[in-house]
Write an enzyme that holds these catalytic residues in place. Structure first.
Site, PDB file in Angstrom:
ATOM      1  N   LYS A  82       0.624  -1.262  -0.017  1.00 53.92           N
ATOM      2  CA  LYS A  82      -0.015  -0.092  -0.064  1.00 53.92           C
ATOM      3  C   LYS A  82       0.926   1.276  -0.099  1.00 53.92           C
ATOM      4  O   LYS A  82       2.193   1.161   0.408  1.00 53.92           O
ATOM      5  CB  LYS A  82      -0.864  -0.011   1.243  1.00 53.92           C
ATOM      6  CG  LYS A  82      -2.179   0.850   0.986  1.00 53.92           C
ATOM      7  CD  LYS A  82      -3.198   0.216   0.824  1.00 53.92           C
ATOM      8  CE  LYS A  82      -4.475   0.876   0.462  1.00 53.92           C
ATOM      9  NZ  LYS A  82      -5.842   0.010   0.207  1.00 53.92           N
ATOM     10  N   GLY A 178     -25.778   1.388   3.379  1.00 54.83           N
ATOM     11  CA  GLY A 178     -24.813   2.110   2.482  1.00 54.83           C
ATOM     12  C   GLY A 178     -25.220   1.368   1.070  1.00 54.83           C
ATOM     13  O   GLY A 178     -24.975   0.374   0.685  1.00 54.83           O
ATOM     14  N   GLY A 180     -23.866   2.767  -1.853  1.00 59.56           N
ATOM     15  CA  GLY A 180     -22.926   3.491  -2.690  1.00 59.56           C
ATOM     16  C   GLY A 180     -22.495   2.618  -3.970  1.00 59.56           C
ATOM     17  O   GLY A 180     -23.499   1.621  -4.452  1.00 59.56           O
ATOM     18  N   HIS A 181     -21.600   2.683  -4.523  1.00 63.34           N
ATOM     19  CA  HIS A 181     -20.909   1.898  -5.598  1.00 63.34           C
ATOM     20  C   HIS A 181     -21.157   0.380  -5.414  1.00 63.34           C
ATOM     21  O   HIS A 181     -21.699  -0.322  -6.350  1.00 63.34           O
ATOM     22  CB  HIS A 181     -19.645   2.139  -5.893  1.00 63.34           C
ATOM     23  CG  HIS A 181     -19.057   3.479  -6.466  1.00 63.34           C
ATOM     24  ND1 HIS A 181     -18.858   4.566  -5.626  1.00 63.34           N
ATOM     25  CD2 HIS A 181     -19.235   3.892  -7.694  1.00 63.34           C
ATOM     26  CE1 HIS A 181     -18.701   5.542  -6.414  1.00 63.34           C
ATOM     27  NE2 HIS A 181     -18.868   5.145  -7.737  1.00 63.34           N
ATOM     28  N   VAL A 182     -20.701  -0.133  -4.177  1.00 67.47           N
ATOM     29  CA  VAL A 182     -20.893  -1.590  -3.771  1.00 67.47           C
ATOM     30  C   VAL A 182     -22.430  -2.003  -3.327  1.00 67.47           C
ATOM     31  O   VAL A 182     -23.041  -2.806  -4.126  1.00 67.47           O
ATOM     32  CB  VAL A 182     -19.794  -1.939  -2.772  1.00 67.47           C
ATOM     33  CG1 VAL A 182     -20.110  -3.409  -2.400  1.00 67.47           C
ATOM     34  CG2 VAL A 182     -18.427  -1.818  -3.129  1.00 67.47           C
TER      35      VAL A 182
HETATM   36  P1  NAD Z   1     -19.247   4.639  -1.854  1.00 66.61           P
HETATM   37  O1  NAD Z   1     -18.604   5.969  -1.165  1.00 66.61           O
HETATM   38  O2  NAD Z   1     -19.827   4.598  -3.057  1.00 66.61           O
HETATM   39  O3  NAD Z   1     -20.651   4.296  -0.953  1.00 66.61           O
HETATM   40  C1  NAD Z   1     -20.719   4.345   0.410  1.00 66.61           C
HETATM   41  C2  NAD Z   1     -22.152   4.706   0.892  1.00 66.61           C
HETATM   42  O4  NAD Z   1     -22.229   4.771   2.096  1.00 66.61           O
HETATM   43  C3  NAD Z   1     -22.487   5.969   0.264  1.00 66.61           C
HETATM   44  O5  NAD Z   1     -23.816   5.878  -0.364  1.00 66.61           O
HETATM   45  C4  NAD Z   1     -22.733   6.845   1.697  1.00 66.61           C
HETATM   46  O6  NAD Z   1     -23.431   7.731   1.345  1.00 66.61           O
HETATM   47  C5  NAD Z   1     -23.029   5.703   2.594  1.00 66.61           C
HETATM   48  N1  NAD Z   1     -22.738   6.076   3.822  1.00 66.61           N
HETATM   49  C6  NAD Z   1     -22.028   6.875   4.429  1.00 66.61           C
HETATM   50  N2  NAD Z   1     -22.089   7.003   5.877  1.00 66.61           N
HETATM   51  C7  NAD Z   1     -23.197   6.434   6.150  1.00 66.61           C
HETATM   52  C8  NAD Z   1     -23.911   5.843   7.165  1.00 66.61           C
HETATM   53  N3  NAD Z   1     -23.542   6.470   8.318  1.00 66.61           N
HETATM   54  N4  NAD Z   1     -24.920   5.030   7.282  1.00 66.61           N
HETATM   55  C9  NAD Z   1     -25.269   4.431   6.091  1.00 66.61           C
HETATM   56  N5  NAD Z   1     -24.625   4.913   5.024  1.00 66.61           N
HETATM   57  C10 NAD Z   1     -23.758   5.524   4.852  1.00 66.61           C
HETATM   58  O7  NAD Z   1     -18.199   3.351  -1.376  1.00 66.61           O
HETATM   59  P2  NAD Z   1     -18.168   1.913  -2.012  1.00 66.61           P
HETATM   60  O8  NAD Z   1     -17.232   2.003  -3.198  1.00 66.61           O
HETATM   61  O9  NAD Z   1     -19.363   1.616  -2.315  1.00 66.61           O
HETATM   62  O10 NAD Z   1     -17.646   1.220  -0.635  1.00 66.61           O
HETATM   63  C11 NAD Z   1     -18.235   0.828   0.363  1.00 66.61           C
HETATM   64  C12 NAD Z   1     -17.377  -0.019   1.200  1.00 66.61           C
HETATM   65  O11 NAD Z   1     -16.903  -1.126   0.471  1.00 66.61           O
HETATM   66  C13 NAD Z   1     -16.132   0.999   1.849  1.00 66.61           C
HETATM   67  O12 NAD Z   1     -15.848   0.331   3.241  1.00 66.61           O
HETATM   68  C14 NAD Z   1     -14.974   0.319   0.944  1.00 66.61           C
HETATM   69  O13 NAD Z   1     -13.969   0.477   1.513  1.00 66.61           O
HETATM   70  C15 NAD Z   1     -15.399  -0.878   0.697  1.00 66.61           C
HETATM   71  N6  NAD Z   1     -14.971  -1.630  -0.408  1.00 66.61           N
HETATM   72  C16 NAD Z   1     -15.156  -1.063  -1.657  1.00 66.61           C
HETATM   73  C17 NAD Z   1     -14.610  -1.721  -2.898  1.00 66.61           C
HETATM   74  C18 NAD Z   1     -15.014  -1.086  -4.345  1.00 66.61           C
HETATM   75  O14 NAD Z   1     -14.835  -2.120  -5.402  1.00 66.61           O
HETATM   76  N7  NAD Z   1     -15.558   0.012  -4.356  1.00 66.61           N
HETATM   77  C19 NAD Z   1     -13.855  -2.882  -2.837  1.00 66.61           C
HETATM   78  C20 NAD Z   1     -13.509  -3.382  -1.263  1.00 66.61           C
HETATM   79  C21 NAD Z   1     -14.037  -2.599  -0.421  1.00 66.61           C
END
Ligand code: NAD
Length: 343
Positions: A82, A178, A180-182
């Site tokens: 990292k 949450g 978001g993307h995932v």
């Molecule tokens: P993202 O920022 O697209 O989505 C996060 C979502 O959580 C957003 O919609 C945000 O508004 C919401 N959020 C924030 N605070 C909150 C709360 N208190 N209660 C409920 N919802 C809340 O991020 P992502 O890419 O979807 O990633 C989500 C998680 O998965 C993170 O922990 C990230 O590290 C992990 N992750 C993501 C990936 C990836 O491919 N994107 C891979 C491995 C791990």
């Protein structure tokens, strides 16, 4: 002076830790290679306004170690590393900063391959790529998060099969934290498989979309811990599994994509004692790194999905061993990783 890195609680015999300073661009970065037994260390570059250098060291040591475990369990031919850039991602970004990082990576000759992470973007990685080829996830074939969501879905299926003795998601209630993307893509798959969704987010638009598309029930961000659900799917923040939330969560399975879900390692055991099947975060959320790794190694895009789906069989192996050895799934997942990279 006390040894600053070797005494750090997160120092775990990291192979190499490099401090990079480049005055023209103002780059101050730390690169940590935790373990390269399985291949070059791969892991993202985080840019963060760390309160001090010690916080940056702590973060890079912890995160690089985590990547070794994640990449090993995912069966990828890469090790764990990292990098962190000390700076404010909103105000301190310049192309020369990332080019200087690219030069530093190039000097490492491929022992570490970077990618985007919190605070960095595919555009920043394109600047890194001006100076080195040791960078992945340039966004050429798109966002990796749909593969993370796929991994979450197959992980949830494996958990349901093992813990609830069911082959179908039909009628199960999933509390998704949450969207978001995932989380959104994972929710889409759960809905298509017949699950009922209860959702929480701070983003009203994401909630409205999920309500319209999946008929999901919306609750407040705090109430998500109290809902009657079969599966709790943390897809937003870390450390949401702690003694306080554990006394509230009704679900018998935890299967979500967020990183670092356990506030402390002991929480893994508390979940086991409560009869909750915890799907270890770094196993279930490896879909994204599988996709990025395949892209970097020029493996055909068409083969990514099959590899991501293997997350399901890896998890079944972890659940079986954990039950047999009466250990938390988190401990068994760590041991599986260690058996692969410590050889
Ligand atoms: P993202 O920022 O697209 O989505 C996060 C979502 O959580 C957003 O919609 C945000 O508004 C919401 N959020 C924030 N605070 C909150 C709360 N208190 N209660 C409920 N919802 C809340 O991020 P992502 O890419 O979807 O990633 C989500 C998680 O998965 C993170 O922990 C990230 O590290 C992990 N992750 C993501 C990936 C990836 O491919 N994107 C891979 C491995 C791990």
């Amino acid at each position: 002076m006390t040894a600053f890195v070797f005494n750090e609680p997160n120092f775990d015999d990291h192979e190499q830790v490099i401090f990079v300073s480049e005055p023209k661009s103002g780059l101050k970065a730390i690169i940590a290679l935790h373990n390269t037994h399985l291949g070059p260390a791969m892991g993202g570059c985080r840019m963060w306004n760390y309160v001090n250098e010690a916080a940056a060291v702590n973060d890079v040591l912890r995160l690089s170690r985590g990547m070794t475990y994640k990449n090993a369990v995912a069966g990828l031919p890469i090790g764990g590393g990292k990098s962190v850039i000390i700076g404010n991602p909103k105000t301190d970004k310049t192309s020369s900063l990332f080019e200087a990082l690219g030069e530093a990576l190039d000097r490492l000759g491929g022992r570490y391959v970077t990618a985007e992470d919190i605070g960095t973007s595919p555009a920043d990685m394109a600047n890194v790529a001006k100076k080195t080829s040791f960078v992945a996830g340039l966004g050429e074939t798109g966002d990796p998060s749909p593969y993370t969501a796929l991994g979450c879905f197959v992980g949830a299926q494996a958990a349901v099969k093992f813990h609830l003795k069911r082959d179908s998601m039909e009628g199960l209630v999933v509390a998704v934290q949450g969207l978001g993307h995932v989380g959104f893509d994972y929710a889409r798959r759960l809905h298509a498989a017949g699950a009922k969704l209860i959702i929480a987010d701070i983003d009203e638009l994401a909630l409205e979309r999920a309500r319209m598309e999946f008929g999901a029930e919306v609750v407040s961000v705090d109430a998500i811990y109290d809902v009657a659900a079969d599966i709790y799917a943390p897809c937003a923040l870390g450390a949401t599994l702690n003694p306080t939330t554990l006394s509230r969560i009704k679900a018998s399975i935890v299967a979500g994509g967020a990183n670092n879900q356990l506030q402390t390692a002991e929480v893994g055991d508390l979940l086991r004692q409560k009869g909750v099947l915890y799907v270890p975060d770094f196993v279930i959320n490896a879909g994204g790194i599988i996709k990025v790794c395949y892209e970097y190694l020029n493996k055909p895009e068409a083969t990514v999905e099959a590899h991501v789906r293997e997350i399901g069989s890896t998890l079944l192996e972890i659940f079986e061993r954990a039950a047999h050895e009466e250990l938390p799934t988190s401990v068994v997942a760590d041991r599986l990783a260690e058996a692969r990279f410590r050889h």
